[in-house]
Motif scaffolding. Structure first.
Motif, mmCIF file in Angstrom:
data_model
loop_
_atom_site.group_PDB
_atom_site.id
_atom_site.type_symbol
_atom_site.label_atom_id
_atom_site.label_comp_id
_atom_site.label_asym_id
_atom_site.label_seq_id
_atom_site.Cartn_x
_atom_site.Cartn_y
_atom_site.Cartn_z
ATOM 1 N N PRO A 38 -1.747 6.758 8.095
ATOM 2 C CA PRO A 38 -1.196 7.986 8.681
ATOM 3 C C PRO A 38 -1.022 9.110 7.661
ATOM 4 C CG PRO A 38 -0.032 6.081 9.514
ATOM 5 C CD PRO A 38 -0.916 5.584 8.412
ATOM 6 N N ILE A 39 -0.621 8.767 6.426
ATOM 7 C CA ILE A 39 -0.459 9.795 5.392
ATOM 8 C C ILE A 39 -1.815 10.366 5.002
ATOM 9 C CG2 ILE A 39 0.193 10.186 2.999
ATOM 10 C CD1 ILE A 39 2.557 10.081 4.852
ATOM 11 N N LEU A 77 5.898 10.525 2.738
ATOM 12 C CA LEU A 77 5.490 9.187 2.300
ATOM 13 C C LEU A 77 6.621 8.183 2.458
ATOM 14 C CD1 LEU A 77 3.212 7.516 0.975
ATOM 15 C CD2 LEU A 77 4.258 8.047 -1.228
ATOM 16 N N VAL A 78 7.822 8.550 2.022
ATOM 17 C CA VAL A 78 8.965 7.638 2.117
ATOM 18 C C VAL A 78 9.336 7.389 3.575
ATOM 19 C CG1 VAL A 78 11.414 7.370 1.570
ATOM 20 C CG2 VAL A 78 9.845 8.251 -0.157
ATOM 21 N N ALA A 79 9.178 8.389 4.424
ATOM 22 C CA ALA A 79 9.456 8.201 5.852
ATOM 23 C C ALA A 79 8.494 7.193 6.466
ATOM 24 C CB ALA A 79 9.353 9.538 6.573
ATOM 25 N N ASP A 80 7.288 7.098 5.909
ATOM 26 C CA ASP A 80 6.279 6.187 6.448
ATOM 27 C C ASP A 80 6.290 4.839 5.742
ATOM 28 O OD1 ASP A 80 3.875 5.900 8.251
ATOM 29 O OD2 ASP A 80 2.905 5.557 6.302
ATOM 30 N N VAL A 81 6.486 4.844 4.418
ATOM 31 C CA VAL A 81 6.518 3.610 3.623
ATOM 32 C C VAL A 81 7.859 3.575 2.889
ATOM 33 C CG1 VAL A 81 5.380 2.248 1.835
ATOM 34 C CG2 VAL A 81 4.011 3.722 3.328
ATOM 35 N N LYS A 82 8.818 2.890 3.440
ATOM 36 C CA LYS A 82 10.189 2.914 2.921
ATOM 37 C C LYS A 82 10.267 2.504 1.452
ATOM 38 C CE LYS A 82 11.712 4.026 7.001
ATOM 39 N NZ LYS A 82 12.139 5.417 7.273
ATOM 40 N N ALA A 83 9.478 1.497 1.070
ATOM 41 C CA ALA A 83 9.557 0.985 -0.300
ATOM 42 C C ALA A 83 9.035 1.979 -1.322
ATOM 43 C CB ALA A 83 8.784 -0.327 -0.408
ATOM 44 N N ALA A 84 8.367 3.034 -0.872
ATOM 45 C CA ALA A 84 7.863 4.043 -1.801
ATOM 46 C C ALA A 84 8.990 4.795 -2.500
ATOM 47 C CB ALA A 84 6.953 5.030 -1.067
ATOM 48 N N LEU A 119 -4.356 10.578 6.876
ATOM 49 C CA LEU A 119 -4.807 11.413 7.984
ATOM 50 C C LEU A 119 -4.090 12.758 7.974
ATOM 51 C CD1 LEU A 119 -6.543 11.659 10.531
ATOM 52 C CD2 LEU A 119 -4.638 10.645 11.823
ATOM 53 N N LYS A 120 -2.776 12.749 7.734
ATOM 54 C CA LYS A 120 -2.009 13.995 7.728
ATOM 55 C C LYS A 120 -2.431 14.901 6.584
ATOM 56 C CE LYS A 120 2.676 15.850 7.896
ATOM 57 N NZ LYS A 120 4.120 15.540 8.048
ATOM 58 N N TYR A 121 -2.771 14.304 5.441
ATOM 59 C CA TYR A 121 -3.190 15.073 4.272
ATOM 60 C C TYR A 121 -4.681 14.869 4.012
ATOM 61 C CZ TYR A 121 1.773 15.748 3.382
ATOM 62 O OH TYR A 121 3.105 16.109 3.492
ATOM 63 N N ALA A 122 -5.453 14.936 5.082
ATOM 64 C CA ALA A 122 -6.892 14.658 4.995
ATOM 65 C C ALA A 122 -7.595 15.612 4.037
ATOM 66 C CB ALA A 122 -7.520 14.755 6.384
ATOM 67 N N ARG A 123 -7.175 16.847 4.031
ATOM 68 C CA ARG A 123 -7.832 17.819 3.148
ATOM 69 C C ARG A 123 -7.638 17.456 1.680
ATOM 70 N NH1 ARG A 123 -7.005 24.400 3.505
ATOM 71 N NH2 ARG A 123 -8.552 24.964 1.897
ATOM 72 N N LEU A 124 -6.467 16.930 1.347
ATOM 73 C CA LEU A 124 -6.184 16.540 -0.029
ATOM 74 C C LEU A 124 -7.034 15.353 -0.455
ATOM 75 C CD1 LEU A 124 -4.440 16.548 -2.641
ATOM 76 C CD2 LEU A 124 -2.823 15.083 -1.416
ATOM 77 N N PHE A 125 -7.151 14.344 0.412
ATOM 78 C CA PHE A 125 -7.823 13.107 0.025
ATOM 79 C C PHE A 125 -9.339 13.142 0.223
ATOM 80 C CE2 PHE A 125 -3.450 11.610 0.793
ATOM 81 C CZ PHE A 125 -3.223 10.971 -0.416
ATOM 82 N N ALA A 126 -9.821 13.983 1.144
ATOM 83 C CA ALA A 126 -11.253 14.000 1.436
ATOM 84 C C ALA A 126 -12.040 14.896 0.491
ATOM 85 C CB ALA A 126 -11.483 14.456 2.878
ATOM 86 N N THR A 172 0.839 -1.194 0.000
ATOM 87 C CA THR A 172 0.000 0.000 0.000
ATOM 88 C C THR A 172 0.872 1.241 0.000
ATOM 89 O OG1 THR A 172 -1.759 -1.139 1.203
ATOM 90 C CG2 THR A 172 -1.797 1.260 1.229
ATOM 91 N N VAL A 173 0.701 2.080 -1.003
ATOM 92 C CA VAL A 173 1.547 3.272 -1.138
ATOM 93 C C VAL A 173 1.150 4.337 -0.138
ATOM 94 C CG1 VAL A 173 2.261 5.118 -2.694
ATOM 95 C CG2 VAL A 173 1.984 2.788 -3.566
ATOM 96 N N VAL A 174 -0.121 4.704 -0.135
ATOM 97 C CA VAL A 174 -0.592 5.760 0.756
ATOM 98 C C VAL A 174 -1.203 5.116 2.000
ATOM 99 C CG1 VAL A 174 -2.064 7.785 0.971
ATOM 100 C CG2 VAL A 174 -1.040 7.221 -1.243
ATOM 101 N N SER A 175 -0.484 5.201 3.084
ATOM 102 C CA SER A 175 -0.909 4.561 4.327
ATOM 103 C C SER A 175 -1.946 5.414 5.059
ATOM 104 C CB SER A 175 0.299 4.357 5.241
ATOM 105 O OG SER A 175 0.851 5.617 5.598
#
Length: 258
Positions: A165-166, A237-244, A168-175, A160-163
């Protein structure tokens, strides 16, 4: 129609100058209105040559020139600019569409030519270019970032690329159900009953989109683009999902083709 002006002097019938000023509208179905209309033209048996066409339209202004054929297969041309027009009003006015899917202020630079007076003849012969710039805009009922990144979820190896926590942090972008952008630009080369673009660009706060492809007059589209997320988003994103990190481009930003 409310105009005043002059026609003539009459010569040998080959060309008659005319000048008109006034207002036009409201025009159904969009109730669009042209104010401060100013026209300088020459009327000949085969065409109407307009050297000046200016006015105020849909919150903006227009400055155009061109030729309109008075014979069935005669040539036509249109050149000039339309500035600071409200897109939400312009699209229904041009297409009679009831749904307003795009908003913002638009600037169009037009240089097209062709022949004929019927829709079929115009579409078959139309050629030239149209450059479009929209600022502070919205594409309604389509969140590009959410759609593309959602499609990139659960990738092999990466997962999963966008976890959560990401998101949630960028809720305005995704919602947000819409895509809100600062600028949109595209240069469209017209020909073959369609328009080709190689520089369709959308710039928003947390991402940009660069696309290319073709849109036909029958509304069929074949477009390919890359979504590039901001440096801040990519680092988080990379800090949260290393493989990204395997999805980063040469600038260290998340880049996803679609």
């Amino acid at each position: 129609v409310d105009v005043h002006g002059s026609v003539g002097p009459w010569g040998d019938g080959t060309a008659v100058p005319l000048q008109l000023d006034g207002a036009l509208g409201p025009l159904a179905p969009s109730k669009a209105r042209v104010d401060a209309l100013h026209v300088v033209a020459t009327l000949a048996p085969e065409r109407l040559h307009v050297s000046e066409l200016t006015g105020r339209l849909l919150g903006g202004s227009l400055a155009l020139s061109g030729d309109y054929p008075l014979q069935t297969n005669g040539p036509f041309a249109l050149k000039g600019a339309v500035t600071d027009v409200a897109v939400a009003d312009a699209i229904p006015a041009a297409t009679a569409a009831s749904t307003q899917r795009v908003a913002g202020k638009a600037h169009l630079t037009v240089d097209v030519r062709g022949s004929g007076t019927s829709r079929e003849a115009i579409e078959a012969s139309l050629a030239g270019s149209v450059a479009v710039d929209v600022k502070d805009g919205v594409i309604k009922d389509l969140n590009i970032a959410n759609e593309v990144l959602g499609g990139a979820s659960r990738l092999p190896v990466i997962g999963t690329v966008v976890s959560a926590p990401i998101r949630l942090k960028y809720a305005r972008l995704f919602a947000d159900p819409d895509t809100r952008f600062e600028t949109l630009h595209g240069t469209f080369m017209i020909g073959g009953q369609g328009a080709q673009t190689d520089d369709l660009t959308i710039v928003a706060t947390e991402f940009s989109v660069l696309g290319r492809g073709r849109i036909a007059f029958n509304r069929q589209a074949d477009l390919a683009a890359t979504l590039r997320m901001s440096q801040r988003f990519s680092d988080d994103l990379v800090a949260d999902v290393k493989a990204a990190k395997y999805l980063l481009d040469e600038h260290g930003q998340l880049a996803v083709p679609f």
